[in-house]
Motif scaffolding. Structure first.
Motif, PDB file in Angstrom:
ATOM      1  N   UNK A   2      18.574 107.171  63.282  1.00  0.00           N
ATOM      2  CA  UNK A   2      17.757 107.422  64.474  1.00  0.00           C
ATOM      3  C   UNK A   2      17.517 108.921  64.661  1.00  0.00           C
ATOM      4  N   UNK A   3      18.547 109.724  64.435  1.00  0.00           N
ATOM      5  CA  UNK A   3      18.369 111.190  64.525  1.00  0.00           C
ATOM      6  C   UNK A   3      17.361 111.682  63.489  1.00  0.00           C
ATOM      7  N   UNK A   4      17.523 111.234  62.261  1.00  0.00           N
ATOM      8  CA  UNK A   4      16.644 111.677  61.179  1.00  0.00           C
ATOM      9  C   UNK A   4      15.189 111.277  61.438  1.00  0.00           C
ATOM     10  N   UNK A   5      14.992 110.146  62.087  1.00  0.00           N
ATOM     11  CA  UNK A   5      13.654 109.640  62.346  1.00  0.00           C
ATOM     12  C   UNK A   5      13.089 110.124  63.692  1.00  0.00           C
ATOM     13  N   UNK A  13       7.132 105.929  58.566  1.00  0.00           N
ATOM     14  CA  UNK A  13       6.824 104.504  58.449  1.00  0.00           C
ATOM     15  C   UNK A  13       7.145 103.976  57.058  1.00  0.00           C
ATOM     16  N   UNK A  14       7.786 102.828  57.051  1.00  0.00           N
ATOM     17  CA  UNK A  14       8.153 102.209  55.795  1.00  0.00           C
ATOM     18  C   UNK A  14       9.470 102.680  55.219  1.00  0.00           C
ATOM     19  N   UNK A  15      10.137 103.612  55.870  1.00  0.00           N
ATOM     20  CA  UNK A  15      11.442 104.056  55.360  1.00  0.00           C
ATOM     21  C   UNK A  15      12.474 102.966  55.594  1.00  0.00           C
ATOM     22  N   UNK A  16      13.334 102.825  54.623  1.00  0.00           N
ATOM     23  CA  UNK A  16      14.388 101.810  54.712  1.00  0.00           C
ATOM     24  C   UNK A  16      15.700 102.440  54.283  1.00  0.00           C
ATOM     25  N   UNK A  17      16.741 102.119  55.044  1.00  0.00           N
ATOM     26  CA  UNK A  17      18.093 102.569  54.692  1.00  0.00           C
ATOM     27  C   UNK A  17      19.009 101.360  54.635  1.00  0.00           C
ATOM     28  N   UNK A  18      19.889 101.379  53.658  1.00  0.00           N
ATOM     29  CA  UNK A  18      20.834 100.276  53.449  1.00  0.00           C
ATOM     30  C   UNK A  18      22.258 100.801  53.455  1.00  0.00           C
ATOM     31  N   UNK A  19      23.136 100.023  54.052  1.00  0.00           N
ATOM     32  CA  UNK A  19      24.559 100.351  54.050  1.00  0.00           C
ATOM     33  C   UNK A  19      25.322  99.116  53.606  1.00  0.00           C
ATOM     34  N   UNK A  20      25.955  99.205  52.444  1.00  0.00           N
ATOM     35  CA  UNK A  20      26.782  98.108  51.940  1.00  0.00           C
ATOM     36  C   UNK A  20      28.074  98.073  52.746  1.00  0.00           C
ATOM     37  N   UNK A  21      28.406  96.898  53.275  1.00  0.00           N
ATOM     38  CA  UNK A  21      29.603  96.778  54.113  1.00  0.00           C
ATOM     39  C   UNK A  21      30.561  95.683  53.651  1.00  0.00           C
ATOM     40  N   UNK A  22      30.265  95.029  52.541  1.00  0.00           N
ATOM     41  CA  UNK A  22      31.140  93.962  52.052  1.00  0.00           C
ATOM     42  C   UNK A  22      32.539  94.513  51.819  1.00  0.00           C
ATOM     43  N   UNK A  23      33.524  93.910  52.479  1.00  0.00           N
ATOM     44  CA  UNK A  23      34.915  94.303  52.297  1.00  0.00           C
ATOM     45  C   UNK A  23      35.310  95.613  52.946  1.00  0.00           C
ATOM     46  N   UNK A  76      26.041 105.040  60.973  1.00  0.00           N
ATOM     47  CA  UNK A  76      24.914 104.982  60.043  1.00  0.00           C
ATOM     48  C   UNK A  76      23.588 104.882  60.816  1.00  0.00           C
ATOM     49  N   UNK A  77      23.568 104.022  61.823  1.00  0.00           N
ATOM     50  CA  UNK A  77      22.360 103.830  62.633  1.00  0.00           C
ATOM     51  C   UNK A  77      22.053 105.072  63.447  1.00  0.00           C
TER      52      UNK A  77
END
Length: 137
Positions: A28-31, A2-12, A23-24
């Motif tokens: 999902x596997x990790x969680x 709970x509260x874990x956040x992942x970010x993926x920069x995709x600009x350009x 990435x998703x």
């Protein structure tokens, strides 16, 4: 988790939809939320959100996944223009179905202003991801 956040920069970045799905899927596997129909629905919603950002908002700047009582998927783009459902998408023809798919599969979805544009988000209750039916082979 709970509260874990992942970010993926995709600009350009080329191939945003594929990279976002990969990435998703890994998150999902990790969680422990992978291998059921709701996880597959989640991947489809990510695809639709990223596709819509590419078609209508010059691409996604960032994909953010947050795990808690629900899985929140956020797609940040660079325009303030709000998404609109196509008034009458044609069955069997591509285009105009994305927001209907997002609305039908997710538990909630919406938009929030966030400079330099907006976030389009969708949420899935974590109970659906834990107890969902096994994915079809």
């Amino acid at each position: 988790m709970p509260g874990q956040r992942r970010r993926l920069a995709l600009a350009g970045v080329r191939g945003q939809v594929g990279k976002g799905r990969d990435f998703t899927r890994q998150a999902l596997r990790d969680w422990g939320w992978y291998g059921n129909e709701t996880a597959e629905d989640t991947l489809l919603v990510v695809s639709e959100l990223l596709t819509n950002a590419g078609l209508h908002a010059d691409g996604c700047l960032e994909l953010v996944l947050t795990a808690g009582d629900s899985l929140r998927i956020e797609v940040l783009d660079g325009t303030a223009d709000l998404p609109r459902r196509h008034p009458s998408p044609q069955r069997g023809l591509p285009g105009g179905h994305g927001l209907y798919i997002i609305e039908r599969l997710s538990d909630r979805w919406g938009t929030d202003p966030r400079p330099p544009g907006k976030v389009v988000w969708a949420e899935f209750e974590s109970s659906r991801l834990v107890s969902g039916r096994p994915a079809r082979p």
